[in-house]
Enzyme design. Structure first.
Site, mmCIF file in Angstrom:
data_model
loop_
_atom_site.group_PDB
_atom_site.id
_atom_site.type_symbol
_atom_site.label_atom_id
_atom_site.label_comp_id
_atom_site.label_asym_id
_atom_site.label_seq_id
_atom_site.Cartn_x
_atom_site.Cartn_y
_atom_site.Cartn_z
ATOM 1 N N LYS A 139 0.820 -1.219 0.000
ATOM 2 C CA LYS A 139 0.000 0.000 0.000
ATOM 3 C C LYS A 139 0.848 1.260 0.000
ATOM 4 C CE LYS A 139 -4.380 -1.774 1.318
ATOM 5 N NZ LYS A 139 -5.614 -1.678 2.044
ATOM 6 N N LYS A 144 -5.240 -9.800 -6.569
ATOM 7 C CA LYS A 144 -6.516 -9.991 -5.856
ATOM 8 C C LYS A 144 -7.523 -8.917 -6.263
ATOM 9 C CE LYS A 144 -6.447 -7.372 -1.603
ATOM 10 N NZ LYS A 144 -7.101 -7.203 -0.353
ATOM 11 N N LYS A 174 -10.738 -3.081 -3.843
ATOM 12 C CA LYS A 174 -11.493 -1.826 -3.992
ATOM 13 C C LYS A 174 -10.660 -0.752 -4.667
ATOM 14 C CE LYS A 174 -13.590 -2.399 0.552
ATOM 15 N NZ LYS A 174 -12.909 -2.329 1.850
HETATM 16 N N1 AQP Z 1 -10.075 -10.417 -3.206
HETATM 17 C C1 AQP Z 1 -10.468 -10.855 -2.031
HETATM 18 N N2 AQP Z 1 -10.769 -12.160 -1.853
HETATM 19 C C2 AQP Z 1 -11.181 -12.634 -0.647
HETATM 20 N N3 AQP Z 1 -11.328 -11.840 0.449
HETATM 21 C C3 AQP Z 1 -11.047 -10.531 0.314
HETATM 22 N N4 AQP Z 1 -11.089 -9.493 1.176
HETATM 23 C C4 AQP Z 1 -10.711 -8.355 0.548
HETATM 24 N N5 AQP Z 1 -10.409 -8.622 -0.727
HETATM 25 C C5 AQP Z 1 -10.605 -9.968 -0.916
HETATM 26 C C6 AQP Z 1 -11.517 -9.625 2.556
HETATM 27 O O1 AQP Z 1 -12.573 -8.704 2.790
HETATM 28 C C7 AQP Z 1 -12.507 -8.294 4.154
HETATM 29 C C8 AQP Z 1 -12.643 -6.809 4.217
HETATM 30 O O2 AQP Z 1 -11.556 -6.194 3.570
HETATM 31 P P1 AQP Z 1 -11.206 -4.709 3.945
HETATM 32 O O3 AQP Z 1 -12.208 -3.818 3.381
HETATM 33 O O4 AQP Z 1 -11.060 -4.565 5.389
HETATM 34 O O5 AQP Z 1 -9.791 -4.448 3.386
HETATM 35 P P2 AQP Z 1 -8.985 -4.900 2.162
HETATM 36 O O6 AQP Z 1 -8.509 -6.295 2.309
HETATM 37 O O7 AQP Z 1 -7.919 -3.889 2.094
HETATM 38 O O8 AQP Z 1 -9.992 -4.797 0.953
HETATM 39 P P3 AQP Z 1 -9.643 -4.415 -0.498
HETATM 40 O O9 AQP Z 1 -10.833 -4.494 -1.300
HETATM 41 O O10 AQP Z 1 -8.482 -5.199 -0.978
HETATM 42 O O11 AQP Z 1 -9.246 -2.894 -0.361
HETATM 43 P P4 AQP Z 1 -7.953 -2.185 -0.888
HETATM 44 O O12 AQP Z 1 -8.124 -2.071 -2.328
HETATM 45 O O13 AQP Z 1 -7.999 -0.854 -0.179
HETATM 46 O O14 AQP Z 1 -6.779 -3.021 -0.502
HETATM 47 C C9 AQP Z 1 -11.213 -8.820 4.744
HETATM 48 O O15 AQP Z 1 -11.497 -9.965 5.529
HETATM 49 C C10 AQP Z 1 -10.428 -9.203 3.534
HETATM 50 O O16 AQP Z 1 -9.537 -10.267 3.810
#
Ligand code: AQP
Length: 352
Positions: free
Chosen positions: A121, A214, A217
């Site tokens: 990040k 992966k 968002k």
């Molecule tokens: N691609 C994924 N596959 C399975 N699980 C996922 N999670 C996120 N992406 C995937 C799970 O969703 C939960 C919430 O995630 P979060 O919002 O707390 O944070 P994150 O992992 O940072 O989500 P993003 O979408 O990947 O955001 P960005 O783009 O900001 O990095 C968690 O349990 C996560 O494991």
């Protein structure tokens, strides 16, 4: 003289959180939220909209408010019952920040330096990343341990942070073992070792544009993810445009090796339909991708549209969502406050 406190054995308890950043996608649903729903049948659960984690990168305040309500709506629309389980937003329980500070003093810089999510990040501009982004995992440890949660359903990307949480719990228990015993706990374990619940049909949903990344968002391409609020047309367009390779689908699982995009689509189909990959390949193997994609469109629309519709209905009434969060926050505080009193006593803080 130490202040006397009563330390109780662990209650089996699930805790997990989702950040109110951007739009929730299929990865968040299959990796986390869908499993939150199932766990409420067997566990006492606390589900948190982690707004304090969100501000580790710059957020527009109005957008943060909107997204906090949207994640709350997604929890409820997916099937979490806010009367039975606790749904709240992190910033409303002061113990998260307070315990995170304690853990900043327990965790070692060397442990944090190993966290791959910070490296990804912060990217190349690490000097300019917020201190909060670096300390994200100690706040996550505080989220979980503030409730002395014993199980944490998360996607695979959070595995390393869960391991750090266990290390922090262990070091706290070790460093203060004598004190914890002196305060009346039979064993020297104050914090549990929370179990990561990562297994599931889709612990890592991949981008629709690149099967090696992966679904996320923050991906610049809208076509990389299915959002929970996408309408049927958007879902169909994104799946039809999803990257695949020129080969037809294999009939055997081994044939998916080295074909990350094909494997991802089969995994998504399996997670949405509760079918095994073998079973899916028996039906669609050897056929054209277009046939399988159309089946995936139909399944995705049938699975996600009711959730998206219910989310839209819920967010149209923000006062009701805010009331659910307020009630959940009060219930979360009732669990957190006695824990913080005990932690302060363990540390030797004089309490008024
Ligand atoms: N691609 C994924 N596959 C399975 N699980 C996922 N999670 C996120 N992406 C995937 C799970 O969703 C939960 C919430 O995630 P979060 O919002 O707390 O944070 P994150 O992992 O940072 O989500 P993003 O979408 O990947 O955001 P960005 O783009 O900001 O990095 C968690 O349990 C996560 O494991």
């Amino acid at each position: 003289m130490t202040q006397a406190v009563t330390l109780k054995p662990f209650t089996p308890r699930v805790f997990s959180g989702v950040q109110p950043t951007g739009n929730l996608h299929l990865g968040n649903y299959l990796g986390a939220i869908k499993r939150f729903v199932a766990l409420q049948e067997t566990h006492e659960c606390i589900y948190c909209v982690v707004d304090m984690h969100a501000i580790t990168v710059a957020q527009d305040p109005d957008e943060l408010t909107r997204a906090t309500r949207e994640v709350t709506a997604a929890f409820i629309a997916a099937g979490i019952d806010p009367k039975k389980q606790i749904i709240f937003n992190q910033s409303q329980v002061a113990g998260h920040a307070e315990l995170a500070w304690v853990f900043n003093c327990i965790a070692r810089i060397g442990w944090l330096n190993r966290m791959t999510q910070f490296k990804e990040k912060a990217g190349k501009d690490r000097e300019n990343a917020s201190l909060g982004l670096y300390a994200y995992p100690t706040l996550m440890a505080a989220d979980i341990l503030l409730y002395r949660a014993t199980a944490v359903p998360v996607g695979e990307d959070q595995k390393q942070h869960l391991e750090l949480t266990r290390d922090i719990a262990q070091k706290f228990n070790f460093d203060f073992a004598d004190r914890i015993r002196a305060l009346g706990l039979e064993s020297a374990e104050y914090f549990p070792q929370p179990e990561p619940l990562i297994a599931g049909p889709a612990p890592r949903v991949m981008s629709l544009r690149d099967g090696t990344k992966k679904m996320s968002k923050s991906d610049a391409s809208e076509y990389s993810r299915l959002n929970l609020t996408d309408d049927a047309d958007a879902i169909a367009t994104k799946i039809r445009k999803a990257k695949t390779d020129p080969e037809p689908l294999p009939s055997e699982i081994d044939g998916l090796k080295g074909r990350p995009e094909a494997e991802n689509l089969v995994t998504i189909y399996g997670a949405l339909s509760n079918r095994t990959a073998e079973d899916i390949l028996r039906e669609y193997g050897g056929g054209q991708f277009s046939t399988f994609k159309q089946a995936l469109v139909d399944l995705s629309v049938a699975s996600l549209s009711p959730i998206g519709d219910e989310m839209r209905r819920l967010v149209a009434d923000p006062a009701s969502i805010d009331a659910i969060l307020a009630e959940g926050s009060a219930r979360a505080r009732a669990i957190a406050e006695p824990v913080m009193r005990e932690v302060r006593a363990i540390l030797g803080f004089i309490q008024s």
